[in-house]
Design a protein around this motif. Structure first.
Motif, PDB file in Angstrom:
ATOM      1  N   PHE A  34       0.842  -1.191   0.000  1.00  0.00           N
ATOM      2  CA  PHE A  34       0.000   0.000   0.000  1.00  0.00           C
ATOM      3  C   PHE A  34       0.882   1.248   0.000  1.00  0.00           C
ATOM      4  O   PHE A  34       1.945   1.266   0.616  1.00  0.00           O
ATOM      5  CB  PHE A  34      -0.882   0.023   1.253  1.00  0.00           C
ATOM      6  N   TYR A  36       0.779   5.375   0.867  1.00  0.00           N
ATOM      7  CA  TYR A  36       0.069   6.450   1.548  1.00  0.00           C
ATOM      8  C   TYR A  36       0.861   7.745   1.380  1.00  0.00           C
ATOM      9  O   TYR A  36       2.067   7.734   1.164  1.00  0.00           O
ATOM     10  CB  TYR A  36      -0.039   6.177   3.049  1.00  0.00           C
ATOM     11  N   GLN A  38       1.200  11.610   3.472  1.00  0.00           N
ATOM     12  CA  GLN A  38       0.857  12.280   4.727  1.00  0.00           C
ATOM     13  C   GLN A  38       1.379  13.706   4.668  1.00  0.00           C
ATOM     14  O   GLN A  38       2.591  13.924   4.498  1.00  0.00           O
ATOM     15  CB  GLN A  38       1.472  11.539   5.914  1.00  0.00           C
ATOM     16  N   SER A  43      -3.263  13.107   8.969  1.00  0.00           N
ATOM     17  CA  SER A  43      -3.294  11.650   8.986  1.00  0.00           C
ATOM     18  C   SER A  43      -2.776  11.083   7.662  1.00  0.00           C
ATOM     19  O   SER A  43      -2.446  11.824   6.741  1.00  0.00           O
ATOM     20  CB  SER A  43      -4.715  11.179   9.239  1.00  0.00           C
ATOM     21  N   LEU A  44      -2.706   9.766   7.601  1.00  0.00           N
ATOM     22  CA  LEU A  44      -2.283   9.105   6.373  1.00  0.00           C
ATOM     23  C   LEU A  44      -3.481   8.929   5.448  1.00  0.00           C
ATOM     24  O   LEU A  44      -4.568   8.549   5.884  1.00  0.00           O
ATOM     25  CB  LEU A  44      -1.715   7.710   6.678  1.00  0.00           C
ATOM     26  N   MET A  45      -3.245   9.192   4.177  1.00  0.00           N
ATOM     27  CA  MET A  45      -4.281   9.000   3.179  1.00  0.00           C
ATOM     28  C   MET A  45      -3.826   7.917   2.220  1.00  0.00           C
ATOM     29  O   MET A  45      -2.757   8.026   1.617  1.00  0.00           O
ATOM     30  CB  MET A  45      -4.539  10.307   2.422  1.00  0.00           C
ATOM     31  N   LEU A  46      -4.635   6.889   2.076  1.00  0.00           N
ATOM     32  CA  LEU A  46      -4.288   5.805   1.164  1.00  0.00           C
ATOM     33  C   LEU A  46      -4.348   6.313  -0.271  1.00  0.00           C
ATOM     34  O   LEU A  46      -5.337   6.921  -0.685  1.00  0.00           O
ATOM     35  CB  LEU A  46      -5.255   4.634   1.352  1.00  0.00           C
ATOM     36  N   PHE A  91       5.094  13.508   2.608  1.00  0.00           N
ATOM     37  CA  PHE A  91       5.733  12.333   3.205  1.00  0.00           C
ATOM     38  C   PHE A  91       5.019  11.125   2.624  1.00  0.00           C
ATOM     39  O   PHE A  91       3.798  10.980   2.797  1.00  0.00           O
ATOM     40  CB  PHE A  91       5.585  12.411   4.731  1.00  0.00           C
ATOM     41  N   ILE A  93       4.575   7.087   2.470  1.00  0.00           N
ATOM     42  CA  ILE A  93       4.834   5.901   3.297  1.00  0.00           C
ATOM     43  C   ILE A  93       4.229   4.676   2.619  1.00  0.00           C
ATOM     44  O   ILE A  93       3.093   4.719   2.154  1.00  0.00           O
ATOM     45  CB  ILE A  93       4.213   6.034   4.697  1.00  0.00           C
ATOM     46  N   PHE A 111       4.710  -1.049   8.167  1.00  0.00           N
ATOM     47  CA  PHE A 111       5.015   0.195   7.486  1.00  0.00           C
ATOM     48  C   PHE A 111       6.511   0.433   7.338  1.00  0.00           C
ATOM     49  O   PHE A 111       7.309   0.082   8.215  1.00  0.00           O
ATOM     50  CB  PHE A 111       4.388   1.374   8.246  1.00  0.00           C
ATOM     51  N   GLY A 112       6.848   1.066   6.228  1.00  0.00           N
ATOM     52  CA  GLY A 112       8.205   1.529   6.023  1.00  0.00           C
ATOM     53  C   GLY A 112       8.440   2.828   6.780  1.00  0.00           C
ATOM     54  O   GLY A 112       7.504   3.404   7.342  1.00  0.00           O
ATOM     55  N   PRO A 113       9.677   3.310   6.793  1.00  0.00           N
ATOM     56  CA  PRO A 113      10.010   4.529   7.551  1.00  0.00           C
ATOM     57  C   PRO A 113       9.611   5.815   6.842  1.00  0.00           C
ATOM     58  O   PRO A 113       9.713   6.890   7.424  1.00  0.00           O
ATOM     59  CB  PRO A 113      11.527   4.439   7.689  1.00  0.00           C
ATOM     60  N   GLY A 114       9.157   5.726   5.599  1.00  0.00           N
ATOM     61  CA  GLY A 114       8.698   6.916   4.897  1.00  0.00           C
ATOM     62  C   GLY A 114       9.776   7.583   4.061  1.00  0.00           C
ATOM     63  O   GLY A 114      10.972   7.407   4.298  1.00  0.00           O
ATOM     64  N   ARG A 116      10.520  11.464   2.512  1.00  0.00           N
ATOM     65  CA  ARG A 116      10.086  12.864   2.445  1.00  0.00           C
ATOM     66  C   ARG A 116      10.491  13.445   1.108  1.00  0.00           C
ATOM     67  O   ARG A 116      11.682  13.532   0.802  1.00  0.00           O
ATOM     68  CB  ARG A 116      10.696  13.685   3.588  1.00  0.00           C
TER      69      ARG A 116
ATOM     70  N   GLY B  42       8.156   6.554  10.298  1.00  0.00           N
ATOM     71  CA  GLY B  42       7.119   5.630   9.872  1.00  0.00           C
ATOM     72  C   GLY B  42       6.231   5.223  11.031  1.00  0.00           C
ATOM     73  O   GLY B  42       6.378   5.698  12.153  1.00  0.00           O
ATOM     74  N   LEU B  43       5.310   4.326  10.731  1.00  0.00           N
ATOM     75  CA  LEU B  43       4.358   3.889  11.740  1.00  0.00           C
ATOM     76  C   LEU B  43       4.794   2.569  12.359  1.00  0.00           C
ATOM     77  O   LEU B  43       5.293   1.677  11.681  1.00  0.00           O
ATOM     78  CB  LEU B  43       2.974   3.707  11.133  1.00  0.00           C
ATOM     79  N   PHE B  88      -2.471   6.652  16.102  1.00  0.00           N
ATOM     80  CA  PHE B  88      -3.535   6.581  15.110  1.00  0.00           C
ATOM     81  C   PHE B  88      -4.289   5.269  15.249  1.00  0.00           C
ATOM     82  O   PHE B  88      -3.683   4.211  15.453  1.00  0.00           O
ATOM     83  CB  PHE B  88      -2.972   6.636  13.689  1.00  0.00           C
ATOM     84  N   GLY B 101      -7.627   7.331  11.320  1.00  0.00           N
ATOM     85  CA  GLY B 101      -8.214   8.470  11.995  1.00  0.00           C
ATOM     86  C   GLY B 101      -7.250   9.641  11.963  1.00  0.00           C
ATOM     87  O   GLY B 101      -6.150   9.552  11.429  1.00  0.00           O
ATOM     88  N   GLU B 102      -7.685  10.736  12.555  1.00  0.00           N
ATOM     89  CA  GLU B 102      -6.881  11.958  12.514  1.00  0.00           C
ATOM     90  C   GLU B 102      -5.698  11.919  13.473  1.00  0.00           C
ATOM     91  O   GLU B 102      -4.778  12.716  13.365  1.00  0.00           O
ATOM     92  CB  GLU B 102      -7.769  13.169  12.832  1.00  0.00           C
TER      93      GLU B 102
END
Lengths: 120, 110
Positions: A34, A36, A38, A43-46, A91, A93, A111-114, A116, B42-43, B88, B101-102
């Motif tokens: 996936f 995302y 941010q 928040s994260l948006m898919l 960002f 992710i 999740f990966g570390p993202g 930027r 990351g998360l 989150f 969520g936010e």
């Protein structure tokens, strides 16, 4: 177990160039990955869901010609931001979900570390 | 609108106190997951609770799920300064999609 890496961690590019971001599952096979994005303090948006060997499924409002996703193997997915513009700065992710049992939960997205991305 | 409201948006407590964060959602879910994110990182997955479960524990973390009220809570007991992060909740619906969520920004003061 269940480590996901992203490369690069940070990229700065000029407007109009294309940027490729890699997402790898290091110790498990990910049937689904996936992507995302941010924005700061949000928040994260898919953006899209990709399954190995098939075309990605994009969320409503995400331009598939601008954000090219390739999931070539069970451990690698790439996101290419084409003709990047300053508004694409964000960002990004990725996450990976395993299709096999063992030490990796098949219910969980790891999740990966993202990455930027800054577009000048 | 984004599935899942979280409250509070921000929470500031002293070390040793408990922190409770809440999450609500609107449609049916397969499971609900809680994640932690340090600034610019990351998360990290904390806990997954399935729709047929009511409570789960992991160390100092306790998650509850009330499907009749479509809500979940995350309790962190005996908080530490290192718990400072954004938390989150994410709802998994069809196709393994997660809707976040936010978030709640937790600050634990030493």
């Amino acid at each position: 177990g269940a480590v996901v890496s992203q490369h690069p961690s940070r990229v700065i590019c000029k407007s109009g160039t294309s940027v490729k971001i890699e997402c790898r599952s290091l110790d498990f096979q990910a049937t689904t990955m996936f992507w995302y994005r941010q924005f700061p303090k949000q928040s994260l948006m898919l953006m899209a869901t990709s399954n190995e060997g098939s075309k990605a499924t994009y969320e409503q409002g995400v331009e598939k010609d601008k954000f090219l996703i390739n999931h070539a193997s069970l451990t690698l997915s790439t996101l290419t931001v084409t003709s990047a513009h300053p508004e694409d700065s964000s960002f990004y992710i990725c996450s990976a979900r395993g299709g096999y049992s063992g030490s990796v939960s098949t219910d969980t997205q790891y999740f990966g570390p993202g990455t930027r991305l800054t577009v000048l | 609108s984004q599935q899942g409201e979280e409250d509070p948006q921000a929470l500031s407590i002293q070390e040793g106190e408990n922190a409770t964060m809440n999450c609500s959602y609107k449609t049916s879910i397969n499971n609900l997951q809680w994640y932690r994110q340090n600034s610019g990182r990351g998360l990290v997955h904390l806990i997954l609770i399935r729709s047929n479960e009511r409570e789960k524990h992991s160390g100092r973390l306790r998650v509850t799920l009330d499907t009749s009220k479509k809500s979940s809570s995350l309790l962190i007991t005996a908080s530490r300064a290192a718990d400072t992060a954004s938390y989150f909740c994410a709802k998994e619906t069809s196709g393994s999609r997660l809707t976040f969520g936010e978030g709640t920004q937790l600050t634990v003061n030493p």
